[in-house]
Design a protein around this motif. Structure first.
Motif, mmCIF file in Angstrom:
data_model
loop_
_atom_site.group_PDB
_atom_site.id
_atom_site.type_symbol
_atom_site.label_atom_id
_atom_site.label_comp_id
_atom_site.label_asym_id
_atom_site.label_seq_id
_atom_site.Cartn_x
_atom_site.Cartn_y
_atom_site.Cartn_z
ATOM 1 N N ASP A 43 0.803 -1.227 0.000
ATOM 2 C CA ASP A 43 0.000 0.000 0.000
ATOM 3 C C ASP A 43 0.836 1.277 0.000
ATOM 4 O O ASP A 43 0.309 2.350 -0.298
ATOM 5 N N GLU A 46 5.560 2.099 -4.434
ATOM 6 C CA GLU A 46 5.180 1.961 -5.842
ATOM 7 C C GLU A 46 6.029 0.850 -6.471
ATOM 8 O O GLU A 46 7.098 1.095 -7.013
ATOM 9 N N ASP A 48 7.147 -2.471 -8.894
ATOM 10 C CA ASP A 48 7.160 -2.778 -10.326
ATOM 11 C C ASP A 48 6.892 -4.249 -10.607
ATOM 12 O O ASP A 48 6.520 -4.604 -11.735
ATOM 13 N N ILE A 68 -3.439 -7.733 -4.342
ATOM 14 C CA ILE A 68 -2.670 -6.859 -5.233
ATOM 15 C C ILE A 68 -3.491 -6.516 -6.471
ATOM 16 O O ILE A 68 -3.548 -5.363 -6.900
ATOM 17 N N ARG A 69 -4.126 -7.523 -7.071
ATOM 18 C CA ARG A 69 -4.874 -7.314 -8.311
ATOM 19 C C ARG A 69 -6.096 -6.423 -8.143
ATOM 20 O O ARG A 69 -6.600 -5.869 -9.108
ATOM 21 N N ARG A 71 -6.020 -3.626 -6.902
ATOM 22 C CA ARG A 71 -5.596 -2.231 -7.040
ATOM 23 C C ARG A 71 -4.488 -1.991 -8.057
ATOM 24 O O ARG A 71 -4.357 -0.883 -8.572
ATOM 25 N N TYR A 72 -3.689 -3.022 -8.352
ATOM 26 C CA TYR A 72 -2.484 -2.781 -9.150
ATOM 27 C C TYR A 72 -2.381 -3.756 -10.322
ATOM 28 O O TYR A 72 -2.909 -4.871 -10.266
ATOM 29 N N THR A 73 -1.657 -3.325 -11.359
ATOM 30 C CA THR A 73 -1.525 -4.147 -12.569
ATOM 31 C C THR A 73 -0.099 -4.620 -12.824
ATOM 32 O O THR A 73 0.151 -5.270 -13.836
ATOM 33 N N TYR A 74 0.838 -4.312 -11.924
ATOM 34 C CA TYR A 74 2.218 -4.737 -12.180
ATOM 35 C C TYR A 74 2.307 -6.270 -12.176
ATOM 36 O O TYR A 74 1.463 -6.960 -11.585
ATOM 37 N N TYR A 120 6.097 -5.270 -19.256
ATOM 38 C CA TYR A 120 5.326 -4.288 -18.495
ATOM 39 C C TYR A 120 5.679 -2.863 -18.919
ATOM 40 O O TYR A 120 4.802 -2.015 -19.115
ATOM 41 N N ASN A 124 2.962 -0.402 -20.653
ATOM 42 C CA ASN A 124 2.441 0.483 -19.623
ATOM 43 C C ASN A 124 2.938 1.901 -19.877
ATOM 44 O O ASN A 124 4.131 2.155 -19.841
ATOM 45 N N THR A 160 -5.093 -8.087 -16.731
ATOM 46 C CA THR A 160 -3.728 -8.104 -16.197
ATOM 47 C C THR A 160 -2.782 -7.684 -17.322
ATOM 48 O O THR A 160 -3.166 -7.700 -18.508
#
Length: 233
Positions: A43, A46, A48, A68-69, A71-74, A120, A124, A160
């Motif tokens: 949280d 940032e 990767d 994780i998924r 909120r985030y796409t890494y 990524y 991205n 994803t």
């Protein structure tokens, strides 16, 4: 700036070894031996890429992957026990991008991490400027490459990074068949593909579910048996 990589594994020797090899490559590593201690990092940092062991003492890696998924796409790489095929399929279905079976060679781990980060960054926009076709439109499907967004009948599709990459490759090759091996090599750019590897199959199935597509009567992704996958032009 070096990429930030999360490692979560309760086997301290493995976590320490992975940390050593990744730091030698210049990555910044955040290492934890339990899921609970990881949540604050997820949280506040940032990240990767994340490397998650399936078997953790307080929360399994699948649950952590889901968190994780949300909120985030890494990229997420799962570590699974030897020959536990169900772990691999479950991890990919929940949004993981790749898996590595224990025991593994540290250099293979490094290669997988580099491959995921390359992909990524390529797809991205916050990591690289993409000068290729910014938007692809096909039969109610709109893919905004620059902003890494996908809409189906004006409804956002939550994909994803790997799913986005697969769909983009198929759309860019509309009317042509793309083999599972070609998809694998374009996305991961490594030599670890084998005919028994079902990674692409699982991602395709998950894509179909999100797009309300079917294997029997596909509107978008068609399976050409023994050859590969295709989106009609």
């Amino acid at each position: 700036m070096s990429e930030k990589i999360l490692i979560v594994d309760d086997e301290q020797e493995i976590a320490d070894l992975v940390e050593l090899y990744l730091k030698n490559e210049g990555y910044t590593v955040y290492k934890f031996y339990s899921a609970k201690d990881t949540l604050t990092c997820i949280d506040t940092v940032e990240l990767d890429l994340a490397i998650l062991d399936v078997m953790l003492p307080d929360m399994n890696g699948f649950q952590l992957c889901q968190k994780i998924r949300e909120r985030y796409t890494y990229p997420i790489i799962m570590l699974t026990a030897k020959d536990e095929e169900i772990d691999k399929i479950t991890g990919l279905t929940l949004g993981a991008d790749d898996y590595i079976t224990k025991p593994f060679r540290p250099l293979e781990m490094v290669a997988r991490v580099k491959a995921q980060l390359r992909r990524y960054k390529k797809y991205n926009p916050s990591h690289s400027a993409d000068h290729e076709e910014p938007v692809i439109v096909h039969s109610g499907l709109l893919m905004d490459i620059k902003n890494h967004e996908c809409l189906l009948d004006e409804r956002p599709l939550t994909l994803t990074p790997t799913e986005f990459s697969i769909l983009r490759i198929l759309l860019e090759n509309k009317g042509s068949v793309v083999s599972a091996e070609e998809l694998f090599r374009k996305i991961w750019k490594d030599e670890y593909y084998s005919k028994s590897n079902n990674t692409i199959t699982v991602h395709i199935r998950h894509l179909r579910e999100k797009m309300n597509d079917t294997l029997e009567n596909p509107k978008y992704i068609k399976t050409i048996w023994g050859v590969g996958y295709k989106i009609e032009g």
